[in-house]
Design a protein around this motif. Structure first.
Motif, PDB file in Angstrom:
ATOM      1  N   LYS A 191      17.204  -3.147  -8.499  1.00 42.05           N
ATOM      2  CA  LYS A 191      17.738  -1.791  -8.371  1.00 42.05           C
ATOM      3  C   LYS A 191      18.241  -1.403  -9.749  1.00 42.05           C
ATOM      4  O   LYS A 191      19.252  -1.931 -10.219  1.00 42.05           O
ATOM      5  CB  LYS A 191      18.866  -1.764  -7.339  1.00 42.05           C
ATOM      6  CG  LYS A 191      19.320  -0.355  -7.034  1.00 42.05           C
ATOM      7  CD  LYS A 191      20.179  -0.285  -5.793  1.00 42.05           C
ATOM      8  CE  LYS A 191      19.483   0.010  -4.503  1.00 42.05           C
ATOM      9  NZ  LYS A 191      18.740   1.185  -4.284  1.00 42.05           N
ATOM     10  N   ALA A 192      17.486  -0.550 -10.432  1.00 42.70           N
ATOM     11  CA  ALA A 192      17.899  -0.113 -11.774  1.00 42.70           C
ATOM     12  C   ALA A 192      18.357   1.332 -11.675  1.00 42.70           C
ATOM     13  O   ALA A 192      17.605   2.195 -11.217  1.00 42.70           O
ATOM     14  CB  ALA A 192      16.747  -0.245 -12.751  1.00 42.70           C
ATOM     15  N   ILE A 193      19.601   1.582 -12.058  1.00 43.34           N
ATOM     16  CA  ILE A 193      20.169   2.917 -11.912  1.00 43.34           C
ATOM     17  C   ILE A 193      20.057   3.675 -13.240  1.00 43.34           C
ATOM     18  O   ILE A 193      20.482   3.176 -14.285  1.00 43.34           O
ATOM     19  CB  ILE A 193      21.648   2.833 -11.497  1.00 43.34           C
ATOM     20  CG1 ILE A 193      21.784   1.954 -10.249  1.00 43.34           C
ATOM     21  CG2 ILE A 193      22.231   4.216 -11.239  1.00 43.34           C
ATOM     22  CD1 ILE A 193      23.217   1.672  -9.857  1.00 43.34           C
ATOM     23  N   PRO A 194      19.450   4.880 -13.195  1.00 42.96           N
ATOM     24  CA  PRO A 194      19.375   5.671 -14.424  1.00 42.96           C
ATOM     25  C   PRO A 194      20.724   6.295 -14.756  1.00 42.96           C
ATOM     26  O   PRO A 194      21.388   6.827 -13.863  1.00 42.96           O
ATOM     27  CB  PRO A 194      18.354   6.761 -14.090  1.00 42.96           C
ATOM     28  CG  PRO A 194      18.150   6.732 -12.623  1.00 42.96           C
ATOM     29  CD  PRO A 194      18.790   5.516 -12.046  1.00 42.96           C
ATOM     30  N   MET A 195      21.119   6.209 -16.014  1.00 47.70           N
ATOM     31  CA  MET A 195      22.427   6.734 -16.427  1.00 47.70           C
ATOM     32  C   MET A 195      22.281   7.496 -17.735  1.00 47.70           C
ATOM     33  O   MET A 195      21.544   7.068 -18.637  1.00 47.70           O
ATOM     34  CB  MET A 195      23.409   5.593 -16.662  1.00 47.70           C
ATOM     35  CG  MET A 195      23.441   4.595 -15.531  1.00 47.70           C
ATOM     36  SD  MET A 195      25.090   4.133 -15.111  1.00 47.70           S
ATOM     37  CE  MET A 195      24.753   2.945 -13.803  1.00 47.70           C
ATOM     38  N   LYS A 196      23.011   8.585 -17.839  1.00 48.27           N
ATOM     39  CA  LYS A 196      23.025   9.384 -19.068  1.00 48.27           C
ATOM     40  C   LYS A 196      23.515   8.489 -20.215  1.00 48.27           C
ATOM     41  O   LYS A 196      24.528   7.800 -20.076  1.00 48.27           O
ATOM     42  CB  LYS A 196      23.994  10.540 -18.859  1.00 48.27           C
ATOM     43  CG  LYS A 196      23.948  11.632 -19.864  1.00 48.27           C
ATOM     44  CD  LYS A 196      24.888  12.748 -19.373  1.00 48.27           C
ATOM     45  CE  LYS A 196      25.441  13.607 -20.490  1.00 48.27           C
ATOM     46  NZ  LYS A 196      24.483  14.374 -21.225  1.00 48.27           N
ATOM     47  N   LEU A 213      22.925  -3.764 -12.233  1.00 47.38           N
ATOM     48  CA  LEU A 213      24.304  -4.237 -12.162  1.00 47.38           C
ATOM     49  C   LEU A 213      24.362  -5.760 -12.206  1.00 47.38           C
ATOM     50  O   LEU A 213      23.583  -6.431 -11.538  1.00 47.38           O
ATOM     51  CB  LEU A 213      24.960  -3.760 -10.866  1.00 47.38           C
ATOM     52  CG  LEU A 213      24.981  -2.248 -10.628  1.00 47.38           C
ATOM     53  CD1 LEU A 213      25.734  -1.920  -9.351  1.00 47.38           C
ATOM     54  CD2 LEU A 213      25.559  -1.501 -11.825  1.00 47.38           C
ATOM     55  N   ALA A 214      25.239  -6.281 -13.031  1.00 45.82           N
ATOM     56  CA  ALA A 214      25.431  -7.742 -13.129  1.00 45.82           C
ATOM     57  C   ALA A 214      26.702  -7.974 -13.906  1.00 45.82           C
ATOM     58  O   ALA A 214      26.907  -7.336 -14.951  1.00 45.82           O
ATOM     59  CB  ALA A 214      24.259  -8.392 -13.858  1.00 45.82           C
ATOM     60  N   ASN A 215      27.554  -8.883 -13.412  1.00 45.65           N
ATOM     61  CA  ASN A 215      28.820  -9.023 -14.138  1.00 45.65           C
ATOM     62  C   ASN A 215      28.674  -9.697 -15.498  1.00 45.65           C
ATOM     63  O   ASN A 215      29.593  -9.714 -16.288  1.00 45.65           O
ATOM     64  CB  ASN A 215      29.922  -9.672 -13.284  1.00 45.65           C
ATOM     65  CG  ASN A 215      29.386 -10.853 -12.528  1.00 45.65           C
ATOM     66  OD1 ASN A 215      28.429 -11.482 -12.992  1.00 45.65           O
ATOM     67  ND2 ASN A 215      29.949 -11.143 -11.364  1.00 45.65           N
ATOM     68  N   THR A 216      27.466 -10.203 -15.791  1.00 44.55           N
ATOM     69  CA  THR A 216      27.225 -10.767 -17.123  1.00 44.55           C
ATOM     70  C   THR A 216      26.609  -9.726 -18.064  1.00 44.55           C
ATOM     71  O   THR A 216      26.310 -10.044 -19.213  1.00 44.55           O
ATOM     72  CB  THR A 216      26.263 -11.958 -17.019  1.00 44.55           C
ATOM     73  OG1 THR A 216      25.176 -11.556 -16.178  1.00 44.55           O
ATOM     74  CG2 THR A 216      26.946 -13.154 -16.429  1.00 44.55           C
TER      75      THR A 216
END
Ligand code: P5A
Length: 448
Positions: A191-196, A213-216
């Protein structure tokens, strides 16, 4: 592939130099070996995953109408002097001299090179729109290469470049990339979220990063939770129905989603509190629209329908192909090892022979191996004489989606065990059933 004939140098110890799980697992599984800081050899297992990811990227690019090609890794300094980036790029650029003392560089990206190819061959609006791309090694002399292939100095990137007559058409091309990227990452189980995002040394003022998302992860991101539930869509899509494509982009860009560099705490406060998420994330791709930043100084002009010469509008679009190998592992593992999503798994199933001295076990293993193999299914057959515990641990570590376990007890009852790595679910089934199940799962995968 029979394990006794393969090259899979598994490490027993967790390597001290690796401090995130994907790097540790890649080293332990014998996927990569560091050659020197930030530069890796891809050993057979890692190479297979890299190629699977590359294939998905190609496939989705071609579906979007983009044209594959290949440019060199070494580029002449003159092209970068034309755009003005030779000095601007600074210490990240690896500069090289040849025996005639001419200046070259190992490409960190290809905007200049592709603009040169374009201007030498295209001069009319009739040849537009055009998007060319390649998948090639890049070099950036990162200050702090770390986390294995995640931030390498040498890394494998898909980079694409669009050429359009005006801003409107270039934004259509941007949108096509946006949607094709959503689908590309989705096919890898991510799941790759597009972000400005900020544009940095590539330039322009319109850009999105795609983040897992990944905490690393090295990026900090702020976004509206609704984005986690949004579907990228499946099935056929006409990438040249610009209004439809734009709608998809709008649906993904309306909820708040920004990287640290573009984050605005005040606007974020307008998102209802229970939907506000701040997280660490891994950037797996980025797209840019930069208009005439390269075409003007490099004289890449076309004649428009009114007979005027105008600079072409451009954008560029990147996917971190080698970084994705690490990102997928960060997103998909457990305490025993990797859990490959089927589409990128180096082998579709692992076959474990629990007793290599037992004639029946050998016969059944050979049959499974051959039957599945003739259907084009890649099997890693552990035919070694290691003890069962070690074989199970190794199979769990390398994380193939399916495990087929053949032991004397089951074989005596005409059964073998089928284990699904992600859930650990194990069932004893007749041999034919196992072959059917694996074949059906494989067919469903190939059909996608
Ligand atoms: C877009 C393509 C560009 O270079 N020019 C051509 C534009 N964009 S980018 O964001 O800088 O890089 C694209 C993707 O490459 C991956 N990446 C890296 N992967 C591993 N190690 C690195 N040091 C590294 N640097 C960038 C990222 O996934 C990035 O999104």
């Amino acid at each position: 592939m029979k394990l006794s004939q393969y090259f899979l140098p598994i490490l027993k110890e967790v390597p001290a130099e690796a401090n995130i799980i994907s790097h540790q697992l890649m080293l332990r599984c014998g996927m990569i070996k560091q050659t020197t800081a930030g530069i890796y050899s891809w050993l057979p297992l890692g190479f297979k995953v890299l190629k699977k990811i590359e294939e998905i990227v190609h496939d989705e690019q071609i579906k979007a109408g983009h044209i594959p090609m290949l440019m060199p890794t070494i580029q002449p300094a003159e092209l970068w002097q034309e755009s003005g980036r030779y000095d601007d790029y600074g210490k990240e650029m690896l500069r090289i001299n040849d025996r005639q003392d001419r200046n070259y560089l190992y490409g960190p990206t290809n905007e200049e090179l592709i603009t040169d190819i374009f201007r030498s061959n295209v001069s009319s609006y009739k040849d537009l729109p055009l998007t060319l791309y390649h998948i090639q090694w890049k070099f950036r002399d990162e200050l702090r290469p770390r986390f294995g292939v995640m931030r390498g100095r040498e890394f494998y990137m898909k980079d694409g470049y669009n050429f359009d007559l005006n801003e409107k058409e270039a934004i259509d091309a941007y949108n096509r990339h946006f949607v094709s990227y959503l689908r590309t990452f989705n096919r890898m189980g991510l799941k790759a979220i597009p972000m400005k995002a900020e544009t940095g040394p590539i330039g322009g003022n319109y850009s999105h990063e795609f983040l897992v998302l990944a905490n690393t992860g090295e990026s900090t991101v702020y976004f509206d939770k609704t984005l986690l539930d949004m579907d990228t869509g499946q099935g056929k899509l006409d990438y040249y129905q610009n209004t439809d494509i734009k709608k998809v982009v709008e649906s993904f860009t309306t909820p708040y989603a920004r990287t640290e560099d573009t984050h605005d705490a005040n606007i974020f406060l307008e998102v209802p509190e229970e939907r506000r998420i701040e997280s660490k994330a891994i950037e797996v791709g980025q797209i840019f629209y930069f208009g005439t930043k390269y075409s003007e100084p490099m004289n890449a002009y076309v004649v428009n329908p009114d007979g005027q010469r105008v600079p072409v509008h451009m954008g560029s679009h990147g996917i971190g192909v080698s970084r994705l190998v690490g990102a997928i592992i960060e997103a998909s593992h457990d305490e025993r090892g990797i859990i490959w999503p089927e589409p990128v798994s180096p082998f579709f199933a692992g076959l474990i022979n629990l007793n290599h001295r037992d004639e029946e076990c050998l016969r059944v293993c050979d049959k499974v191996y051959e039957e599945l193999g003739t259907n084009g299914i890649e099997i890693l057959y552990d035919d070694t004489n290691e003890r069962p515990g070690a074989k199970f641990a190794k199979m769990d570590l390398i994380g193939l989606p399916w495990q087929i376990v053949v032991g004397p007890k089951g074989v005596a009852e005409g059964k073998i065990e089928l284990v699904y790595r992600s859930t650990g679910e194990a069932t004893l089934l007749p041999l034919e059933e196992v072959i059917k199940k694996i074949s059906t799962a494989y067919k469903a995968l190939v059909k996608d």
